[in-house]
Design an enzyme around this catalytic site. Structure first.
Site, mmCIF file in Angstrom:
data_model
loop_
_atom_site.group_PDB
_atom_site.id
_atom_site.type_symbol
_atom_site.label_atom_id
_atom_site.label_comp_id
_atom_site.label_asym_id
_atom_site.label_seq_id
_atom_site.Cartn_x
_atom_site.Cartn_y
_atom_site.Cartn_z
ATOM 1 N N LYS A 1 0.670 -0.973 0.032
ATOM 2 C CA LYS A 1 -0.074 0.133 -0.078
ATOM 3 C C LYS A 1 0.885 1.232 -0.095
ATOM 4 O O LYS A 1 0.624 2.362 -0.713
ATOM 5 C CB LYS A 1 -0.864 -0.019 1.306
ATOM 6 C CG LYS A 1 -1.766 -1.131 1.184
ATOM 7 C CD LYS A 1 -2.948 -0.651 2.565
ATOM 8 C CE LYS A 1 -2.052 -0.855 3.867
ATOM 9 N NZ LYS A 1 -1.396 -2.005 4.450
ATOM 10 N N ARG B 1 0.364 -8.387 13.585
ATOM 11 C CA ARG B 1 -0.237 -7.384 12.487
ATOM 12 C C ARG B 1 -0.976 -8.035 11.561
ATOM 13 O O ARG B 1 -2.089 -7.387 11.379
ATOM 14 C CB ARG B 1 0.975 -6.356 12.082
ATOM 15 C CG ARG B 1 1.302 -5.549 13.021
ATOM 16 C CD ARG B 1 2.722 -4.839 12.801
ATOM 17 N NE ARG B 1 2.568 -4.127 11.677
ATOM 18 C CZ ARG B 1 3.445 -3.918 10.545
ATOM 19 N NH1 ARG B 1 4.797 -4.469 10.816
ATOM 20 N NH2 ARG B 1 3.358 -3.278 9.409
ATOM 21 N N ARG C 1 11.957 -5.289 4.836
ATOM 22 C CA ARG C 1 11.552 -3.858 4.640
ATOM 23 C C ARG C 1 12.525 -2.957 5.315
ATOM 24 O O ARG C 1 12.652 -3.204 6.596
ATOM 25 C CB ARG C 1 10.172 -3.744 4.977
ATOM 26 C CG ARG C 1 9.444 -2.530 4.855
ATOM 27 C CD ARG C 1 8.173 -2.755 4.837
ATOM 28 N NE ARG C 1 7.327 -2.401 5.926
ATOM 29 C CZ ARG C 1 6.179 -2.438 6.088
ATOM 30 N NH1 ARG C 1 5.261 -2.284 4.942
ATOM 31 N NH2 ARG C 1 5.505 -2.221 7.175
ATOM 32 N N ARG D 1 -8.972 1.213 9.101
ATOM 33 C CA ARG D 1 -8.638 -0.080 9.517
ATOM 34 C C ARG D 1 -9.741 -0.848 10.240
ATOM 35 O O ARG D 1 -9.399 -1.985 10.605
ATOM 36 C CB ARG D 1 -7.233 -0.098 10.093
ATOM 37 C CG ARG D 1 -5.821 -0.401 9.398
ATOM 38 C CD ARG D 1 -4.951 -0.193 10.319
ATOM 39 N NE ARG D 1 -3.610 -1.022 10.123
ATOM 40 C CZ ARG D 1 -2.496 -0.291 9.429
ATOM 41 N NH1 ARG D 1 -2.743 1.010 8.928
ATOM 42 N NH2 ARG D 1 -1.535 -0.938 9.528
ATOM 43 N N ARG E 1 11.933 -1.086 10.873
ATOM 44 C CA ARG E 1 10.875 -0.579 11.726
ATOM 45 C C ARG E 1 10.995 -1.645 13.243
ATOM 46 O O ARG E 1 10.904 -2.585 12.861
ATOM 47 C CB ARG E 1 9.436 -0.347 11.274
ATOM 48 C CG ARG E 1 9.095 0.968 10.468
ATOM 49 C CD ARG E 1 8.221 0.784 9.743
ATOM 50 N NE ARG E 1 7.024 0.212 10.223
ATOM 51 C CZ ARG E 1 5.863 0.126 9.606
ATOM 52 N NH1 ARG E 1 5.543 0.501 8.452
ATOM 53 N NH2 ARG E 1 4.749 -0.349 10.280
HETATM 54 P P1 AMP Z 1 1.436 0.945 9.049
HETATM 55 O O1 AMP Z 1 2.776 1.853 8.747
HETATM 56 O O2 AMP Z 1 0.217 1.393 8.387
HETATM 57 O O3 AMP Z 1 1.670 -0.687 9.082
HETATM 58 O O4 AMP Z 1 1.074 1.377 10.706
HETATM 59 C C1 AMP Z 1 1.947 1.132 11.869
HETATM 60 C C2 AMP Z 1 1.058 1.049 12.954
HETATM 61 O O5 AMP Z 1 0.388 2.319 13.186
HETATM 62 C C3 AMP Z 1 -0.038 0.078 13.089
HETATM 63 O O6 AMP Z 1 0.677 -1.210 13.551
HETATM 64 C C4 AMP Z 1 -0.852 0.544 14.219
HETATM 65 O O7 AMP Z 1 -0.249 0.597 15.602
HETATM 66 C C5 AMP Z 1 -0.727 2.173 13.921
HETATM 67 N N1 AMP Z 1 -1.721 2.490 12.728
HETATM 68 C C6 AMP Z 1 -1.797 2.852 11.587
HETATM 69 N N2 AMP Z 1 -2.716 3.478 10.810
HETATM 70 C C7 AMP Z 1 -3.791 2.778 12.023
HETATM 71 C C8 AMP Z 1 -5.307 2.827 12.050
HETATM 72 N N3 AMP Z 1 -5.786 3.395 10.826
HETATM 73 N N4 AMP Z 1 -5.897 2.939 13.005
HETATM 74 C C9 AMP Z 1 -5.318 2.355 14.194
HETATM 75 N N5 AMP Z 1 -3.939 2.100 14.197
HETATM 76 C C10 AMP Z 1 -3.239 2.633 13.093
#
Ligand code: AMP
Length: 220
Positions: free
Chosen positions: A18, A176, A132, A93, A165
């Site tokens: 994404k 996740r 990554r 989400r 990360r």
């Molecule tokens: P990502 O970079 O999209 O994988 O997001 C990293 C982390 O940020 C996730 O594992 C969540 O802890 C938090 N996060 C990101 N987007 C959301 C969302 N829409 N709702 C809740 N937590 C989020």
């Protein structure tokens, strides 16, 4: 009358691509990428109240509470650069977030155009997450096998340092993916019922997926 702005939601599991696709589409279409994960990471780096609140959830691979996330997105979409639209990456989400987004867009006199779902099997998701690397400075993403930087450990775009990360460790990755299945995958049916879903095979290379996404957007 709804506006002619272009709002897209990119759906897909963690590691589906994404972020990579949102970044490319943003450049091509001239609308911002709004990544909630990236917004949380920026807040964490600056040690804002929001960042400190999100920290524990992110480290555990869990979702930050809806009201916090929706508040952050509301603020982001109110900025001038989102007037022409946005590519939402990692948001919504949960069903509650999707409903909040719909209300937010109605308030702004906008509507969602399409929701591409980038489908990738679990074993591929895990392989992608494992390699990554993210730029500490600008958030650009690389993969040691699929899209390596020109110089190891250095961002092609801004010269920043690349890091893995902390939520990309094997246990958190698996968690996740579970959280995605429980809380986010129901959005696939949610958007299908609204007639907004477009399925995209996320297994081919980055360029092929990008071409497919552009075809979907240009066919609107
Ligand atoms: P990502 O970079 O999209 O994988 O997001 C990293 C982390 O940020 C996730 O594992 C969540 O802890 C938090 N996060 C990101 N987007 C959301 C969302 N829409 N709702 C809740 N937590 C989020």
């Amino acid at each position: 009358m709804p506006s002619d702005a272009l709002f897209l939601v990119l759906l897909g599991g963690p590691g589906a691509g994404k972020g990579t696709q949102a970044e490319r589409l943003s450049e091509i279409l001239g609308i911002p990428q709004v990544s909630t994960g990236e917004l949380f990471r920026e807040n964490l780096k600056k040690e804002t109240e929001l960042g400190l609140l999100a920290k524990g959830y992110m480290e555990r691979g869990e979702l930050v509470p809806d009201e916090v996330t929706v508040g952050m997105v509301r603020e982001r979409l109110s900025r001038a650069d989102a007037r022409k639209g946005a590519i939402l990456d990692g948001f919504p989400r949960t069903i509650a977030q999707a409903e909040a987004l719909e209300e937010l867009l109605v308030e702004m006199d906008h509507q969602l155009a399409v929701v591409p779902n980038i489908q990738v099997p679990d074993d591929v998701l895990l392989a992608r997450l494992a390699g990554r690397w993210t730029c500490r400075k600008c958030g650009a993403m690389y993969h040691q096998l699929f899209s390596p930087p020109q110089e190891e450990g250095v961002c092609d775009r801004c010269g920043g340092e690349l890091y893995q990360r902390p939520d990309d460790t094997p246990d958190t990755q698996k968690h996740r993916i579970e959280v995605y299945k429980e809380q986010t995958a129901p959005l696939i049916d949610y958007y299908r019922e609204k007639g907004l879903l477009a399925e995209v095979d996320g297994r081919p290379g980055i360029d092929k997926i990008q071409a497919e996404l552009l075809e979907i957007v240009r066919g609107l």
